[in-house]
Design a protein around this motif. Structure first.
Motif, mmCIF file in Angstrom:
data_model
loop_
_atom_site.group_PDB
_atom_site.id
_atom_site.type_symbol
_atom_site.label_atom_id
_atom_site.label_comp_id
_atom_site.label_asym_id
_atom_site.label_seq_id
_atom_site.Cartn_x
_atom_site.Cartn_y
_atom_site.Cartn_z
ATOM 1 N N UNK A 171 0.837 -1.201 0.000
ATOM 2 C CA UNK A 171 0.000 0.000 0.000
ATOM 3 C C UNK A 171 0.875 1.256 0.000
ATOM 4 N N UNK A 172 0.336 2.377 -0.508
ATOM 5 C CA UNK A 172 1.092 3.636 -0.460
ATOM 6 C C UNK A 172 1.404 4.028 0.980
ATOM 7 N N UNK A 173 2.470 4.797 1.147
ATOM 8 C CA UNK A 173 2.924 5.158 2.494
ATOM 9 C C UNK A 173 1.873 5.961 3.260
ATOM 10 N N UNK A 174 1.154 6.854 2.565
ATOM 11 C CA UNK A 174 0.158 7.656 3.279
ATOM 12 C C UNK A 174 -0.987 6.793 3.794
ATOM 13 N N UNK A 175 -1.354 5.748 3.038
ATOM 14 C CA UNK A 175 -2.405 4.829 3.494
ATOM 15 C C UNK A 175 -1.921 4.044 4.709
ATOM 16 N N UNK A 176 -0.668 3.589 4.676
ATOM 17 C CA UNK A 176 -0.103 2.859 5.814
ATOM 18 C C UNK A 176 -0.057 3.741 7.059
ATOM 19 N N UNK A 177 0.296 5.017 6.870
ATOM 20 C CA UNK A 177 0.339 5.936 8.005
ATOM 21 C C UNK A 177 -1.051 6.140 8.602
ATOM 22 N N UNK A 178 -2.066 6.254 7.735
ATOM 23 C CA UNK A 178 -3.443 6.428 8.215
ATOM 24 C C UNK A 178 -3.886 5.206 9.007
ATOM 25 N N UNK A 179 -3.563 4.017 8.498
ATOM 26 C CA UNK A 179 -3.933 2.783 9.209
ATOM 27 C C UNK A 179 -3.239 2.694 10.564
ATOM 28 N N UNK A 180 -1.962 3.067 10.612
ATOM 29 C CA UNK A 180 -1.231 3.026 11.879
ATOM 30 C C UNK A 180 -1.821 4.010 12.879
ATOM 31 N N UNK A 181 -2.164 5.208 12.411
ATOM 32 C CA UNK A 181 -2.781 6.184 13.307
ATOM 33 C C UNK A 181 -4.152 5.695 13.778
ATOM 34 N N UNK A 239 -5.096 2.560 14.180
ATOM 35 C CA UNK A 239 -4.876 1.527 15.194
ATOM 36 C C UNK A 239 -4.483 2.153 16.527
ATOM 37 N N UNK A 240 -3.608 3.161 16.469
ATOM 38 C CA UNK A 240 -3.158 3.821 17.702
ATOM 39 C C UNK A 240 -4.317 4.486 18.432
ATOM 40 N N UNK A 241 -5.172 5.186 17.680
ATOM 41 C CA UNK A 241 -6.324 5.853 18.291
ATOM 42 C C UNK A 241 -7.285 4.838 18.886
ATOM 43 N N UNK A 242 -7.520 3.736 18.168
ATOM 44 C CA UNK A 242 -8.423 2.699 18.678
ATOM 45 C C UNK A 242 -7.904 2.099 19.981
ATOM 46 N N UNK A 243 -6.603 1.796 20.027
ATOM 47 C CA UNK A 243 -6.017 1.236 21.254
ATOM 48 C C UNK A 243 -6.113 2.236 22.403
ATOM 49 N N UNK A 244 -5.861 3.524 22.116
ATOM 50 C CA UNK A 244 -5.961 4.549 23.157
ATOM 51 C C UNK A 244 -7.378 4.650 23.709
ATOM 52 N N UNK A 245 -8.382 4.575 22.834
ATOM 53 C CA UNK A 245 -9.772 4.638 23.286
ATOM 54 C C UNK A 245 -10.125 3.433 24.161
ATOM 55 N N UNK A 246 -9.681 2.252 23.726
ATOM 56 C CA UNK A 246 -9.953 1.043 24.520
ATOM 57 C C UNK A 246 -9.311 1.139 25.894
ATOM 58 N N UNK A 247 -8.062 1.604 25.937
ATOM 59 C CA UNK A 247 -7.367 1.742 27.217
ATOM 60 C C UNK A 247 -8.037 2.791 28.095
ATOM 61 N N UNK A 248 -8.463 3.899 27.483
ATOM 62 C CA UNK A 248 -9.081 4.972 28.259
ATOM 63 C C UNK A 248 -10.384 4.511 28.901
ATOM 64 N N UNK A 249 -11.290 3.967 28.098
ATOM 65 C CA UNK A 249 -12.582 3.549 28.631
ATOM 66 C C UNK A 249 -12.442 2.322 29.532
ATOM 67 N N UNK A 250 -11.504 1.439 29.215
ATOM 68 C CA UNK A 250 -11.274 0.286 30.087
ATOM 69 C C UNK A 250 -10.760 0.695 31.452
ATOM 70 N N UNK A 251 -9.800 1.642 31.465
ATOM 71 C CA UNK A 251 -9.278 2.128 32.746
ATOM 72 C C UNK A 251 -10.357 2.875 33.524
ATOM 73 N N UNK A 252 -11.180 3.665 32.819
ATOM 74 C CA UNK A 252 -12.254 4.400 33.496
ATOM 75 C C UNK A 252 -13.254 3.436 34.131
ATOM 76 N N UNK A 253 -13.623 2.386 33.398
ATOM 77 C CA UNK A 253 -14.554 1.396 33.942
ATOM 78 C C UNK A 253 -13.953 0.686 35.157
#
Length: 221
Positions: free
Chosen positions: A93-103, A105-119
């Motif tokens: 895949x083009x580099x910009x698409x790979x960067x978007x996918x990585x970002x 994934x990072x945002x999704x993991x951060x949201x899971x950690x945030x709401x999981x820790x809050x719960x």
């Protein structure tokens, strides 16, 4: 006799299928010309059909390929005796698409950690009263009292078993699973700890089998 020294790490990450010695080891040889030739010796040719794969390789394989080309050379290993080659094909895949996918994934993991820790914190503060916690959250959002059958309870009932199954990696068949499951890691850690304790206890109690413990073919108790 010329001597070559090799230092191999525990894990080597590659993105090409033809693995030569310089890809997996640091080499030293007094004869620099011979060292350059040693670095280009082919160790393995990986399967290009598998985009991700981990190969467990023994140092005996390294000795075999070197001796096949230089049978008179002396080999000294100062690294690992068994190591992992982690193959991950280059992204098409083009580099910009790979960067978007990585970002993403990072945002999704951060949201899971945030709401999981809050719960977790809220459940701890209510003495793990999950029903009471859900009622309070439901009231804060909707301003109405929950009946115990809201979307919170439904999501909790579905998400808990699904999360456990995904965490222990049971969706993926064993033949396609690259990394060990957390349970397998803990079992291997437990086995290693047990073996270490047995060895230490035997050493302290003088029960280790060595050259002084043998009487003919019988082991002294």
């Amino acid at each position: 006799m010329e001597t070559v020294y090799l230092k191999i790490p525990k894990e080597i990450k590659v993105n090409h299928i033809e693995i030569v010695l310089k890809d997996i080891a640091s080499l030293y040889c007094q004869d620099k010309k011979q060292q350059k030739k040693l670095e280009t010796i082919l160790l393995l040719k990986l399967d290009p059909k598998r985009k991700q794969e981990k190969y467990i390789v023994s140092f005996l394989r390294v000795i075999a390929v070197i001796k096949e080309v230089y049978p008179d050379i002396d080999i000294e290993n100062i690294g690992e005796t068994d190591f992992v080659i982690a193959y991950n094909a280059k992204d098409t895949l083009p580099k910009n698409i790979c960067d978007i996918l990585e970002w993403g994934k990072t945002i999704l993991v951060c949201l899971i950690l945030f709401f999981g820790a809050a719960f977790t914190i809220m459940a701890f503060n209510t003495d793990v009263g999950v029903d009471e916690l859900f009622d309070k959250v439901y009231f804060l959002v909707t301003k109405t009292k929950g009946d115990g059958k809201s979307i919170l309870e439904l999501s909790y009932c579905i998400g808990l078993p699904v999360g456990i199954i995904v965490f222990f990696d049971h969706f993926k068949p064993a033949v396609r699973r690259q990394d060990p499951t957390p349970m397998e890691v803990q079992m291997r850690t437990y086995e290693e700890d047990v073996n270490n304790v047995l060895i230490q206890n035997a050493a302290r109690e003088g029960r280790t089998i060595d050259e002084t413990s043998l009487d003919g073919n019988n082991v002294k108790s």
